[in-house]
Design a protein around this motif. Structure first.
Motif, PDB file in Angstrom:
ATOM      1  N   GLU A 149       7.216   3.817 -13.736  1.00  0.00           N
ATOM      2  CA  GLU A 149       7.226   5.255 -13.894  1.00  0.00           C
ATOM      3  C   GLU A 149       6.314   5.642 -15.050  1.00  0.00           C
ATOM      4  O   GLU A 149       6.156   4.861 -15.987  1.00  0.00           O
ATOM      5  CB  GLU A 149       8.646   5.750 -14.187  1.00  0.00           C
ATOM      6  N   THR A 173      -5.996   3.320  -3.646  1.00  0.00           N
ATOM      7  CA  THR A 173      -5.852   2.759  -4.991  1.00  0.00           C
ATOM      8  C   THR A 173      -6.217   1.284  -4.990  1.00  0.00           C
ATOM      9  O   THR A 173      -6.971   0.811  -5.852  1.00  0.00           O
ATOM     10  CB  THR A 173      -4.414   2.947  -5.508  1.00  0.00           C
ATOM     11  N   GLY A 198       5.462   6.929  -6.972  1.00  0.00           N
ATOM     12  CA  GLY A 198       4.984   8.183  -6.405  1.00  0.00           C
ATOM     13  C   GLY A 198       3.525   8.138  -5.996  1.00  0.00           C
ATOM     14  O   GLY A 198       2.982   9.142  -5.539  1.00  0.00           O
ATOM     15  N   ASN A 199       2.878   7.007  -6.127  1.00  0.00           N
ATOM     16  CA  ASN A 199       1.484   6.866  -5.721  1.00  0.00           C
ATOM     17  C   ASN A 199       1.432   6.992  -4.201  1.00  0.00           C
ATOM     18  O   ASN A 199       1.946   6.157  -3.478  1.00  0.00           O
ATOM     19  CB  ASN A 199       0.962   5.501  -6.183  1.00  0.00           C
ATOM     20  N   ARG A 200       0.805   8.057  -3.719  1.00  0.00           N
ATOM     21  CA  ARG A 200       0.782   8.328  -2.280  1.00  0.00           C
ATOM     22  C   ARG A 200      -0.470   7.788  -1.599  1.00  0.00           C
ATOM     23  O   ARG A 200      -0.565   7.795  -0.383  1.00  0.00           O
ATOM     24  CB  ARG A 200       0.891   9.826  -2.030  1.00  0.00           C
ATOM     25  N   ASP A 201      -1.437   7.339  -2.386  1.00  0.00           N
ATOM     26  CA  ASP A 201      -2.673   6.827  -1.788  1.00  0.00           C
ATOM     27  C   ASP A 201      -2.835   5.348  -2.114  1.00  0.00           C
ATOM     28  O   ASP A 201      -3.846   4.919  -2.635  1.00  0.00           O
ATOM     29  CB  ASP A 201      -3.878   7.643  -2.251  1.00  0.00           C
ATOM     30  N   GLY A 202      -1.816   4.560  -1.766  1.00  0.00           N
ATOM     31  CA  GLY A 202      -1.804   3.134  -2.094  1.00  0.00           C
ATOM     32  C   GLY A 202      -3.008   2.373  -1.588  1.00  0.00           C
ATOM     33  O   GLY A 202      -3.591   1.563  -2.313  1.00  0.00           O
TER      34      GLY A 202
END
Length: 190
Positions: free
Chosen positions: A187, A155, A148-152
């Motif tokens: 997760e 990051t 669910g990490n939307r700012d890969g």
């Protein structure tokens, strides 16, 4: 269960004897001395409190810490062969060396602190020597990213920034190359 050290009470009775007879005295089978001696009574009360506290610990074991697997894996990683030795810059004449494995531990920790990722493997290899005589290294860092990490991209940029900073500030090495490989996702709660 017997107490490991023999200790004589002021009345002359041995503490081991008081311990061994706790249940007998408690069930009404005390001798005359045990009924009247204040030293034995005080020791008995203390031993009963100790036995009760110990039983509570046995009955209610500690829950498994949530970070147990991570701590075990850190220990396993630390046990891997230390690898080649790397030269570090020193202000004084002489030299200091550190293993590739020790540097890898520091860089993995720096990556883990970025949030949203976990470092898995870190390979550190000597690529040369700079003008100060310190090793220049190439690093390949394998990561898992939180599901669910939307700012890969952000990051990974944060990981890159922290790893480069840790190499310079905590170890004293410069990186010739840093490859970040995303291998898997995890997760929360894993």
């Amino acid at each position: 269960m017997a107490v490991n050290q023999s200790y004589e009470l002021p009345c002359g009775r041995d503490l081991d004897t008081v311990w061994d007879r706790l249940d007998e005295v408690g069930s009404g089978h005390a001798d005359e001395h045990e009924l009247t001696c204040p030293h034995c009574r005080t020791a008995r009360e203390s031993l009963l409190a100790l036995r009760e506290a110990t039983q509570e610990l046995v009955d209610e074991p500690d829950p498994v810490p949530p970070d147990l697997v991570g701590r075990i894996m850190s220990a396993v990683r630390a046990e891997v062969r230390r690898g080649q030795m790397l030269s570090l810059p020193t202000p004084e004449p002489g030299g200091v060396e550190v293993s590739e494995q020790a540097v890898a531990v520091i860089l993995r920790y720096a990556a883990d602190s970025a949030g949203g990722v976990r470092a898995r493997r870190c390979r550190v290899r000597k690529a040369g020597v700079d003008s100060d005589g310190a090793s220049v290294v190439e690093v390949e860092l394998t990561l898992v990213v939180r599901l669910g990490n939307r700012d890969g991209g952000e990051t990974l940029a944060r990981v890159r920034e922290r790893v480069v900073a840790a190499a310079a500030a905590r170890v004293g090495l410069s990186l010739a190359k840093l490859d970040l490989l995303v291998e898997d996702v995890y997760e929360d709660g894993e």
